[in-house]
Write an enzyme that holds these catalytic residues in place. Sequence first.
Site, PDB file in Angstrom:
ATOM      1  N   ARG A 157      11.352  -2.325  11.243  1.00 32.31           N
ATOM      2  CA  ARG A 157      10.418  -1.801  12.255  1.00 32.31           C
ATOM      3  C   ARG A 157      10.285  -2.916  13.327  1.00 32.31           C
ATOM      4  NH1 ARG A 157       5.507   0.014   8.484  1.00 32.31           N
ATOM      5  NH2 ARG A 157       4.390  -0.903  10.240  1.00 32.31           N
TER       6      ARG A 157
ATOM      7  N   ARG B 107      11.569  -6.138   4.742  1.00 28.68           N
ATOM      8  CA  ARG B 107      11.323  -4.531   4.675  1.00 28.68           C
ATOM      9  C   ARG B 107      12.225  -3.721   5.537  1.00 28.68           C
ATOM     10  NH1 ARG B 107       5.243  -1.926   5.423  1.00 28.68           N
ATOM     11  NH2 ARG B 107       5.417  -3.160   7.338  1.00 28.68           N
TER      12      ARG B 107
ATOM     13  N   ARG C 225      -9.062   1.464   8.879  1.00 31.92           N
ATOM     14  CA  ARG C 225      -8.662  -0.143   9.087  1.00 31.92           C
ATOM     15  C   ARG C 225      -9.811  -0.489   9.874  1.00 31.92           C
ATOM     16  NH1 ARG C 225      -2.917   0.681   9.102  1.00 31.92           N
ATOM     17  NH2 ARG C 225      -1.930  -1.110   8.700  1.00 31.92           N
TER      18      ARG C 225
ATOM     19  N   ARG D 121      -0.438  -9.263  13.577  1.00 29.88           N
ATOM     20  CA  ARG D 121      -1.080  -8.208  12.554  1.00 29.88           C
ATOM     21  C   ARG D 121      -2.105  -8.678  11.394  1.00 29.88           C
ATOM     22  NH1 ARG D 121       4.069  -5.312  10.918  1.00 29.88           N
ATOM     23  NH2 ARG D 121       2.717  -4.015   9.762  1.00 29.88           N
TER      24      ARG D 121
ATOM     25  N   LYS E  93       0.950  -1.249  -0.077  1.00 20.88           N
ATOM     26  CA  LYS E  93       0.072   0.158   0.020  1.00 20.88           C
ATOM     27  C   LYS E  93       0.883   1.209  -0.030  1.00 20.88           C
ATOM     28  CE  LYS E  93      -1.977  -1.068   4.060  1.00 20.88           C
ATOM     29  NZ  LYS E  93      -1.186  -2.180   4.252  1.00 20.88           N
TER      30      LYS E  93
END
Length: 213
Positions: free
Chosen positions: A160, A127, A88, A171, A13
């Site tokens: 992260r 990531r 969300r 998540r 996204k």
Amino acid sequence: MKIIMLGAPGAGKGTQAIMIADKYGIPHVSTGDIFRANIKNNTPLGQEAKTYMDKGMLVPDELTVKILLDRVAQDDCKNGYVLDGFPRTIVQADVLKDALNKLGDHIDHAINVDVPDENIIKRMSGRRACVKCGATYHIEHVPPKKEGICDNCGEALVLRDDDKPETVKKRLDVYHEQTQPLIDYYNKEGILKNVDGTQEMNKVFEDITKILG
Ligand code: ADP
Ligand code: ADP
Ligand code: ZN
């Protein structure tokens, strides 16, 4: 043009939202980036948000909605924006819809970046994020020019805290339970567009630009 990006954590996204913002000249509004900037600056908002984010949970609607509505009320959002990571929950979607309706306005497109869970876990461990400018890289798929350094601003890139595999699993559960119902929500509103997010990122973007025109 007002756009919402939907998709699992790690679906791409943010990557696509930045490209959309650039091409169409509208701001990229990421609630995750706003929270992370507050955590970095150790604000009260950041301290509260962090307790939820580190556990892979959503920040409460009340807090999140206020942050988002303040942000989109700013001058640079007058001609549109691309929302990344908001809404969300159904509650968040309803609040946004009501706030826009009051202004005689609406969301134009909700783009669902579709990526199966198996691909997500792999993507997240690679990531790397820039907390200063919000840029995102991937050690294999989207490497920075210089290892560990942001191309845009020279900041050191980080993994992260919430991208560790245990937290990613949590998540994903939260996503399926609370966020995935929004696909149906925007489908009923008649503005849902699906794109195959497993493709190479420039191909995903090409599909999105076909939708946006
Ligand atoms: P990702 O890019 O992986 O989808 P984000 O950067 O959008 O993750 O969000 C990171 C975390 O910030 C979320 O796991 C959640 O804790 C919090 N967060 C971001 N946006 C929202 C939102 N709209 N509602 C509640 N929590 C949010
Ligand atoms: P989200 O905002 O949905 O959480 P990101 O845009 O941060 O997702 O992307 C998650 C990770 O996957 C990042 O490391 C990013 O560089 C990488 N990525 C994004 N799009 C693609 C793609 N089409 N193919 C492979 N990797 C991608
Ligand atoms: Zn940067």
